[in-house]
Design a protein around this motif. Structure first.
Motif, PDB file in Angstrom:
ATOM      1  N   PRO A 190       0.822  -1.219   0.000  1.00  0.00           N
ATOM      2  CA  PRO A 190       0.000   0.000   0.000  1.00  0.00           C
ATOM      3  C   PRO A 190       0.853   1.265   0.000  1.00  0.00           C
ATOM      4  O   PRO A 190       1.989   1.286   0.484  1.00  0.00           O
ATOM      5  N   GLU A 191       0.283   2.329  -0.539  1.00  0.00           N
ATOM      6  CA  GLU A 191       0.980   3.613  -0.570  1.00  0.00           C
ATOM      7  C   GLU A 191       1.106   4.205   0.830  1.00  0.00           C
ATOM      8  O   GLU A 191       2.111   4.846   1.157  1.00  0.00           O
ATOM      9  N   HIS A 192       0.050   4.010   1.652  1.00  0.00           N
ATOM     10  CA  HIS A 192       0.068   4.469   3.036  1.00  0.00           C
ATOM     11  C   HIS A 192      -0.312   3.300   3.928  1.00  0.00           C
ATOM     12  O   HIS A 192      -0.828   2.285   3.473  1.00  0.00           O
ATOM     13  N   ARG A 193      -0.079   3.444   5.222  1.00  0.00           N
ATOM     14  CA  ARG A 193      -0.313   2.336   6.147  1.00  0.00           C
ATOM     15  C   ARG A 193      -1.805   2.072   6.352  1.00  0.00           C
ATOM     16  O   ARG A 193      -2.648   2.967   6.301  1.00  0.00           O
ATOM     17  N   TYR A 194      -2.103   0.792   6.642  1.00  0.00           N
ATOM     18  CA  TYR A 194      -3.474   0.367   6.920  1.00  0.00           C
ATOM     19  C   TYR A 194      -3.836   0.632   8.379  1.00  0.00           C
ATOM     20  O   TYR A 194      -3.030   0.476   9.292  1.00  0.00           O
ATOM     21  N   ALA A 499       3.249  12.041  10.378  1.00  0.00           N
ATOM     22  CA  ALA A 499       4.496  11.289  10.412  1.00  0.00           C
ATOM     23  C   ALA A 499       4.265   9.782  10.522  1.00  0.00           C
ATOM     24  O   ALA A 499       5.127   8.989  10.152  1.00  0.00           O
ATOM     25  N   ALA A 500       3.093   9.393  11.013  1.00  0.00           N
ATOM     26  CA  ALA A 500       2.781   7.967  11.122  1.00  0.00           C
ATOM     27  C   ALA A 500       2.345   7.377   9.785  1.00  0.00           C
ATOM     28  O   ALA A 500       2.363   6.162   9.599  1.00  0.00           O
ATOM     29  N   ASP A 501       1.914   8.226   8.848  1.00  0.00           N
ATOM     30  CA  ASP A 501       1.646   7.855   7.454  1.00  0.00           C
ATOM     31  C   ASP A 501       0.535   6.812   7.299  1.00  0.00           C
ATOM     32  O   ASP A 501       0.675   5.832   6.564  1.00  0.00           O
ATOM     33  N   PHE A 502      -0.582   7.036   7.980  1.00  0.00           N
ATOM     34  CA  PHE A 502      -1.730   6.151   7.793  1.00  0.00           C
ATOM     35  C   PHE A 502      -2.668   6.695   6.729  1.00  0.00           C
ATOM     36  O   PHE A 502      -2.713   7.908   6.473  1.00  0.00           O
ATOM     37  N   THR A 503      -3.413   5.791   6.110  1.00  0.00           N
ATOM     38  CA  THR A 503      -4.474   6.191   5.192  1.00  0.00           C
ATOM     39  C   THR A 503      -5.614   6.750   6.046  1.00  0.00           C
ATOM     40  O   THR A 503      -6.231   6.033   6.820  1.00  0.00           O
ATOM     41  N   LEU A 504      -5.879   8.019   5.911  1.00  0.00           N
ATOM     42  CA  LEU A 504      -6.854   8.694   6.750  1.00  0.00           C
ATOM     43  C   LEU A 504      -8.116   8.989   5.960  1.00  0.00           C
ATOM     44  O   LEU A 504      -8.145   9.837   5.083  1.00  0.00           O
TER      45      LEU A 504
END
Length: 508
Positions: A190-194, A499-504
């Motif tokens: 994934p591009e960003h974290r789940y 900074a945590a890079d989650f999919t929001l």
């Protein structure tokens, strides 16, 4: 002595002899008469004698009666024993039939739940009673997002997607015809974290999940749920998950779904039985059903295998076999299931998640080494993601500083020694016991800032309160994200940090 003193019958020797002879004859005669009287069966004397003897021995008749009664009682006992054995056999047969009936009813219940899930999809409002106050952890209500919420599926015959009164668009009558999902390859990296979540009844009912998401301000894009090997593939679970734009993460346990966590015995589901083909027909059909949906999903097969509490583990702390399993059987089982799915084409849709338990107090020391964990790893050709189950939970080990680093770092090091596969923290949570949860949650999200954890692609939070036995003592741990306002605030702040890079995905 003078002759005058002799008796009259013995006045001379001749009389004496005659007297003796006469006396002897008399004795013989009396003896013969007595013999005749006593030996004659009809003799009144004999009858009288028998009567006297019987009267003199009253216990003889009583003893005979008691002997007869004893014989009769023994016969009755033998008869009752026979009836008892027959009753026991009948009870055993009835129990076996009842067990089969229960299994059949469980399968019917699972199918009914699937049907209800599909019906709920038509009427589920998807709303919850979120706490929007200062304790809700939303801050000002604004969040930096790096993704937008996927569109809802339009209702049949309504191009604009008519909404139900609750505000959630009604899915099509034939959801399989309109549901779409990203490709498996794009999901793998994934591009960003789940951000995933386990809640009550999801994905068959979204009420609790949506209510929690509103409090956080962000919707999860992974939904976790559990399934057992006595259940058919639940198509509606995958369909309903993708209707909401969420990757379904199924924890698939090789035991009945209703089995409790207080036993690691399930002989019918032993690893040798699976390896030997005992479930091949079931597995082939399961794979075919996955292919028929055309929708991807992640499968966490037989998790926490390096513990001692599940029937798919191999050894207990004493080195004795669990559930009839042998050392090396877990890897053989995993590869066997994977090969069947490959033969049916299902691996084009499945993300295989291999997820042991973290090193903690629940395991014997023999189960915490690198070598022990390596013995359970099926190999890179059979695994897509590696993961962990990890909780902040009592009892506390000496030296615990109540940070996520203490909870996960040693286990992450072991995973990275085994493989370079992406890491998904497949089941995580924190207990409210002793008040360490808010601080631990803060450090949990801070670990995603560290470049050494760039290989961690996401997590799924176990947001339930569970009562279980730990060390023989009953304990309730509240793992819910919104268990307390300060815990919720720490979670909402942490996941929103860029900074945590989650999919929001903003929650409605």
């Amino acid at each position: 002595m003078s002759n005058r003193s002799l008796r009259f019958w013995a006045r001379n020797r001749t009389n004496a002899r005659l007297t003796a002879i006469a006396a002897s004859a008399l004795v013989v005669t009396l003896g013969a008469v007595s013999w005749f009287v006593w030996s004659s069966p009809d003799s009144p004397v004999r009858e009288a004698a028998d009567t006297v003897v019987a009267a003199a021995n009253p216990l003889t008749a009583q003893n005979a009666l008691l002997q007869q009664q004893l014989k009769t009682a023994k016969g009755q006992v033998a008869s009752q024993n026979g009836k008892l054995k027959n009753a026991a056999a009948a009870a055993a047969a009835s129990a076996a039939a009842h067990a089969k009936q229960v299994a059949s009813l469980q399968q019917q219940l699972a199918r009914t739940q699937d049907q209800l899930g599909a019906l709920e999809a038509e009427s589920d409002t998807g709303t919850g009673s979120g706490d929007k106050g200062s304790s809700g952890g939303k801050g000002s209500g604004s969040k930096t997002t790096n993704a937008t919420k996927p569109p809802k599926v339009p209702a049949a015959g309504s191009p604009g997607g008519d909404s139900t009164p609750g505000g959630t668009e009604k899915p099509d009558e034939d959801p399989a015809a309109v549901i779409t999902a990203p490709s498996r390859d794009s999901l793998l990296h994934p591009e960003h974290r789940y951000f995933g979540m386990y809640t009550e009844q999801a994905p068959f009912n979204w009420a609790t999940l949506d209510a929690t998401a509103k409090k956080i301000g962000v919707e999860p894009n992974v939904v976790g749920y559990f399934s057992g090997w006595d259940e058919d593939f639940r198509v509606s679970a995958v369909q309903r998950a993708w209707q909401q734009g969420r990757l379904p993460l199924m924890t698939w346990e090789s035991r009945p779904i209703a089995a409790g966590n207080n036993s690691n015995s399930a002989p019918e589901y032993s690893l040798p039985t699976i390896i030997g083909g005992g479930f091949d027909a079931y597995l082939h059909q399961y794979a075919k059903d996955i292919v028929a949906t055309g929708l991807p999903l992640a499968i966490r097969l037989d998790h926490e295998m390096n513990g001692t509490w599940y029937p798919w583990s191999e050894l207990n702390g004493s080195g004795k076999a669990i559930n009839g399993n042998n050392v090396g059987d877990y890897v053989k089982m995993w590869r066997h299931v994977h090969d069947i799915f490959q033969a049916e084409g299902a691996n084009a849709l499945v993300i295989w998640v291999w997820a042991p338990n973290i090193i903690n107090n629940m395991q014997p020391s023999s189960h915490t080494t690198q070598e022990f964990l390596a013995g359970y790893y099926p190999g890179d050709d059979y695994v897509d993601w590696v993961g962990l189950s990890g909780y902040l939970r009592p009892p506390w080990r000496a030296g615990n500083d109540f940070t996520a680093g203490y909870t996960f770092d040693r286990s992450l090091d072991q995973l990275r020694t085994l493989t370079s596969k992406p890491i998904f923290l497949a089941e995580v949570g924190a207990s409210e016991t002793d008040g360490h949860k808010p601080g631990w949650v803060k450090t949990f999200f801070e670990q995603f800032h560290d470049s050494k954890n760039a290989d961690i692609i996401g997590f799924s939070w176990f947001s339930l309160a569970i009562t279980s036995y730990v060390g023989g003592e009953r304990s309730t741990n509240d793992w819910r994200i919104d268990s307390r306002s300060d815990s919720l605030a720490a979670f909402a702040e942490g996941i929103a940090d860029p900074a945590a890079d989650f999919t929001l995905i903003p929650a409605d």
